[in-house]
Design a protein around this motif. Structure first.
Motif, PDB file in Angstrom:
ATOM      1  N   LEU A  31      -8.446   1.835 -10.532  1.00  0.00           N
ATOM      2  CA  LEU A  31      -7.167   2.121 -11.199  1.00  0.00           C
ATOM      3  C   LEU A  31      -6.459   3.222 -10.428  1.00  0.00           C
ATOM      4  N   ALA A  32      -5.954   2.856  -9.273  1.00  0.00           N
ATOM      5  CA  ALA A  32      -5.299   3.818  -8.390  1.00  0.00           C
ATOM      6  C   ALA A  32      -4.237   3.089  -7.594  1.00  0.00           C
ATOM      7  N   GLY A  33      -3.250   3.816  -7.149  1.00  0.00           N
ATOM      8  CA  GLY A  33      -2.198   3.208  -6.355  1.00  0.00           C
ATOM      9  C   GLY A  33      -1.053   4.179  -6.144  1.00  0.00           C
ATOM     10  N   ARG A  34      -0.053   3.708  -5.446  1.00  0.00           N
ATOM     11  CA  ARG A  34       1.167   4.484  -5.202  1.00  0.00           C
ATOM     12  C   ARG A  34       2.349   3.528  -5.332  1.00  0.00           C
ATOM     13  N   GLU A  35       3.552   4.107  -5.458  1.00  0.00           N
ATOM     14  CA  GLU A  35       4.731   3.253  -5.568  1.00  0.00           C
ATOM     15  C   GLU A  35       4.997   2.508  -4.262  1.00  0.00           C
ATOM     16  N   ARG A  36       4.602   3.103  -3.140  1.00  0.00           N
ATOM     17  CA  ARG A  36       4.818   2.470  -1.844  1.00  0.00           C
ATOM     18  C   ARG A  36       3.497   1.935  -1.312  1.00  0.00           C
ATOM     19  N   GLY A  37       3.539   0.736  -0.742  1.00  0.00           N
ATOM     20  CA  GLY A  37       2.331   0.110  -0.241  1.00  0.00           C
ATOM     21  C   GLY A  37       2.252   0.151   1.264  1.00  0.00           C
ATOM     22  N   GLY A  38       1.275  -0.578   1.799  1.00  0.00           N
ATOM     23  CA  GLY A  38       1.117  -0.677   3.232  1.00  0.00           C
ATOM     24  C   GLY A  38       0.174   0.357   3.809  1.00  0.00           C
ATOM     25  N   ALA A  39      -0.308   0.080   5.014  1.00  0.00           N
ATOM     26  CA  ALA A  39      -1.255   0.985   5.672  1.00  0.00           C
ATOM     27  C   ALA A  39      -0.665   2.356   5.914  1.00  0.00           C
ATOM     28  N   ILE A  40       0.643   2.449   6.099  1.00  0.00           N
ATOM     29  CA  ILE A  40       1.267   3.732   6.395  1.00  0.00           C
ATOM     30  C   ILE A  40       1.220   4.675   5.191  1.00  0.00           C
ATOM     31  N   SER A  41       1.054   4.126   3.988  1.00  0.00           N
ATOM     32  CA  SER A  41       0.997   4.948   2.775  1.00  0.00           C
ATOM     33  C   SER A  41      -0.432   5.247   2.336  1.00  0.00           C
ATOM     34  N   ALA A  42      -1.422   4.747   3.081  1.00  0.00           N
ATOM     35  CA  ALA A  42      -2.825   4.892   2.674  1.00  0.00           C
ATOM     36  C   ALA A  42      -3.271   6.347   2.725  1.00  0.00           C
ATOM     37  N   ARG A  43      -4.194   6.701   1.810  1.00  0.00           N
ATOM     38  CA  ARG A  43      -4.711   8.068   1.717  1.00  0.00           C
ATOM     39  C   ARG A  43      -6.207   8.027   1.425  1.00  0.00           C
TER      40      ARG A  43
END
Length: 375
Positions: A130-142
């Protein structure tokens, strides 16, 4: 300087996962899993249907390209919901010695589809962080995306204890909290806590699309909080909502009834019972919020104080430092800037026993307290 996504290292002991981990899908979740595992020294193999997405994730350090001699112990499928079942089946076939899990946000539909196909699911365990961000893609990965977040694991009667332990070890390595649920329990739960909130936020934000500029200048933290997730990708949500339609519709129908009741009460606020209907709706919302887990998963309530912070470098750090000197722990923080103002409002959650001391101590140090939201 470390590449974006790998600077934050997951705290804790050495990796519980041994061997190679293959991640299929190098978007936000897949690449974030790669970053977190690599920070613990795990060999991570990345695969993606998009060559450019794959190269980008590798360039950012989320893992390496696949080789013919790879023999992964664990495979994590992190692809869109409409192809999850296909990829799971392909990975089970290609790697007969590996345990396969997936991180799709819907669990029942892929399981049913694979069962209809007669796929041997002995080595498959569905899961969902249950995790995520508003922006996707490898560039937004943390690497820290999953820390402190629930990670649902859906075992069944065929699941071997060693395979279950491997998937739970993955969640623990990433700093998440494993929780066991059936696929049905999971999908009903996320319909209420994730999928319907997305629909509500999007519909409310849609009201802003043609609003007057003057009205938008009055937007405060309330509308920002309730519409934050409306920035999510429509393409992904069409798949998620379609795959979990029945539980979502059930909640939406109940919500529509509640909205209709409030609207009817407000058509004539002076009618007998109208004000009570509105008050009951707000009160029931209070009761629902009180049930949400607080910090560290505890149903614990905090007090709030609102501090005016000058919009200059170092002020927020100074505020935190002085709260520390006062022995006050910051349990939660929300920042708000008023349009055109040269200061921000820091709404700080603290333990009730420390509220008075925090207010008095900060005022003695020259801070301006805008108010206590519980007064």
């Amino acid at each position: 300087m470390p590449a974006p996504g790998v600077a934050a290292r997951v705290p804790g002991p050495a990796s519980r996962v041994s061997g190679t981990v293959r991640v299929v899908g190098a978007g936000l979740l897949g690449a974030s899993i790669g970053h977190a595992l690599r920070a613990k020294g795990v060999d991570v193999v990345l695969e993606d249907a998009s060559p450019s997405q794959l190269r980008l994730a590798i360039d950012y350090g989320a893992g390496r390209a696949a080789r013919k001699d790879d023999s992964p112990a664990l495979i994590v499928v992190a692809v869109p919901p409409d192809v999850t079942a296909d990829v799971i089946q392909a990975e089970l076939t290609a790697f007969p010695d590996a345990v396969v899990t997936d991180v799709a946000s819907v669990k029942l539909e892929p399981f049913r589809e694979l069962t209809r196909r007669g796929t041997d699911l002995t080595r498959y365990i569905g899961s969902h962080p249950l995790a995520g961000r508003e922006r996707g893609g490898a560039i937004s990965a943390r690497a820290d995306l999953f820390i402190g977040r629930p990670w649902v694991v859906c075992r069944d009667g065929q699941t071997r204890a060693s395979d279950l332990a491997l998937v739970e070890a993955l969640a623990l390595d990433l700093g998440a909290m494993p929780l066991e649920m059936t696929p049905e329990e999971h999908d009903r739960s996320v319909a209420l806590t994730s999928h319907v909130p997305q629909v509500v936020a999007s519909l409310l934000a849609a009201r802003l699309a043609e609003a007057d500029e003057g009205a938008l200048r009055l937007a405060g933290q309330g509308v920002r909080d309730t519409t934050r997730i409306a920035a999510s990708a429509p393409e992904l949500w069409v798949q998620i909502l379609g795959a979990n339609a029945a539980p979502v519709v059930e909640v939406l129908d109940a919500l529509a009834d509640d909205l209709r009741d409030v609207a009817e009460a407000l058509r004539d606020p002076d009618a007998p019972g109208a004000r009570r209907a509105v008050a009951d709706a707000i009160r029931q919302g209070n009761e629902g919020v009180e049930r949400l887990p607080g910090k560290h998963g505890q149903n614990r309530r905090f007090e709030q104080l609102v501090v005016m912070v000058d919009d200059t470098p170092g002020q927020l750090g100074r505020l935190f430092g002085e709260l520390g000197e006062l022995g006050v722990n910051v349990e939660d923080l929300r920042l708000e800037h008023s349009p055109g103002a040269q200061f921000g409002l820091a709404e700080i959650s603290v333990a009730p026993a420390t509220l008075r001391g925090a207010i008095e101590g900060l005022e003695e140090r020259g801070w301006r307290i805008a108010g206590n939201t519980n007064d």
